[in-house]
Scaffold this motif. Structure first.
Motif, mmCIF file in Angstrom:
data_model
loop_
_atom_site.group_PDB
_atom_site.id
_atom_site.type_symbol
_atom_site.label_atom_id
_atom_site.label_comp_id
_atom_site.label_asym_id
_atom_site.label_seq_id
_atom_site.Cartn_x
_atom_site.Cartn_y
_atom_site.Cartn_z
ATOM 1 N N GLU A 237 0.815 -1.231 0.000
ATOM 2 C CA GLU A 237 0.000 0.000 0.000
ATOM 3 C C GLU A 237 0.839 1.267 0.000
ATOM 4 O O GLU A 237 0.344 2.331 -0.330
ATOM 5 C CB GLU A 237 -0.910 0.009 1.235
ATOM 6 N N SER B 163 -10.433 3.381 2.399
ATOM 7 C CA SER B 163 -9.528 2.308 1.921
ATOM 8 C C SER B 163 -8.230 2.214 2.706
ATOM 9 O O SER B 163 -7.408 1.338 2.423
ATOM 10 C CB SER B 163 -9.151 2.448 0.442
ATOM 11 N N SER C 164 -5.658 1.355 5.826
ATOM 12 C CA SER C 164 -5.548 0.115 6.610
ATOM 13 C C SER C 164 -5.221 0.375 8.065
ATOM 14 O O SER C 164 -4.475 1.298 8.380
ATOM 15 C CB SER C 164 -4.397 -0.737 6.068
ATOM 16 N N GLN D 38 -12.639 -6.332 5.312
ATOM 17 C CA GLN D 38 -11.481 -7.182 4.963
ATOM 18 C C GLN D 38 -10.633 -7.462 6.203
ATOM 19 O O GLN D 38 -9.400 -7.343 6.171
ATOM 20 C CB GLN D 38 -10.631 -6.522 3.878
ATOM 21 N N ARG E 153 -9.674 -2.757 6.967
ATOM 22 C CA ARG E 153 -9.645 -1.654 6.011
ATOM 23 C C ARG E 153 -10.891 -0.794 6.182
ATOM 24 O O ARG E 153 -11.960 -1.302 6.472
ATOM 25 C CB ARG E 153 -9.601 -2.246 4.581
#
Ligand SMILES: C[S@@+](CC[C@H](N)C(=O)[O-])C[C@H]1O[C@@H](n2cnc3c(N)ncnc32)[C@H](O)[C@@H]1O
Length: 240
Positions: free
Chosen positions: A54, A153, A155, A222, A239
């Motif tokens: 990421e 989005s 984390s 997720q 997430r």
């Protein structure tokens, strides 16, 4: 009743936790690596690797303490890592480390309460926490704050102690954790309660699927749990 470090004390968990970490701050790094035989360093490395793809630019390290997780996150080559903690003593040790390593421009350590973060919504690409969430006075509030300050989005990566389940490792580890570790911790840290609070707070803390359930309730998607070293600790990821 919440598990607190000083049972005779009438202060709330947050004040007691801050006092405890102020008391042990000078010996915290030594005890961490000694009592875990250095495994804590490998756990942080593994957790940071999960964010490699990421490439987060803005990282928030919650309950940063003396900054070891923030230092490990430097390998992601972010623009900035902000660490927050309620213990000024821990931060002081951390700031000295950052200066010595010449990374105090990238890693900034500030006093801050994870349950009431002073950042706008959608600020960070990643939020990381190692061995912090178990100490929160209000776990859900702290997790909701992480969710709020993460960009969509973004984390979250959390490391926390969990409870090994398999025989005979569980029995051997529990003996070490509840009988040997508190004695060594007491002698070195000179705090009678800090290393008794550690196993007690782990015993009480929701681990594995229970913790994943709470993350999902807060809104994280997720989600997954990666057990470390027979389940002594676990990495939790989610997430926004
Ligand atoms: C076990 S230390 C972990 C430090 C560091 N993350 C590490 O991996 O070594 C836990 C830290 O959580 C901090 N902490 C506990 N509750 C907090 C809160 N509500 N907000 C910010 N920091 C908190 C404590 O002051 C302490 O420094």
């Amino acid at each position: 009743m919440a598990v607190v470090p000083y049972k005779e004390d009438t202060k709330g968990k947050k004040d007691q936790v801050a006092s405890m970490f102020n008391n042990i701050s000078k010996n915290y790094d030594l005890l961490n690596h000694l009592l875990s035989m250095g495994i804590d360093i490998l756990w942080r490395k593994k957790a940071v690797k999960l964010l490699k793809k990421e490439q987060p630019k803005q990282i928030l390290d919650i309950a940063t303490g003396t900054g070891d997780f923030a230092l490990e996150a430097l390998s992601l080559r972010p623009e900035k890592i902000t660490g927050v903690d309620i213990s000024e003593g821990m931060l002081e040790v951390g700031r000295k480390k950052m200066k010595e390593r010449g990374v105090d421009k990238i890693i900034e350590l500030n006093v801050g309460d994870s349950e009431n973060l002073q950042f706008p919504d959608n600020t960070f690409d990643a939020v990381i926490v190692s061995f912090g969430v178990r100490n929160f006075e209000n776990l859900e509030k702290g997790l909701a704050e992480m969710f709020r300050v993460l960009k969509p989005s973004g984390s979250v990566v959390i490391i926390e102690f969990s409870k090994p389940k398999a025989f005979p490792f569980k029995q051997i580890f529990n003996f070490y954790f509840t009988s040997i570790l508190p004695q060594i911790g007491k002698v070195i840290s000179k705090d009678n309660s800090a290393y008794t609070y550690l196993p007690e707070s782990v015993q009480e803390f929701p681990d594995g699927d229970r913790f994943i359930g709470i993350l999902q309730q807060i809104g994280f998607k997720q989600t997954r749990c990666i057990p470390l070293t027979f389940g002594i600790s676990s990495i939790y990821q989610g997430r926004k």
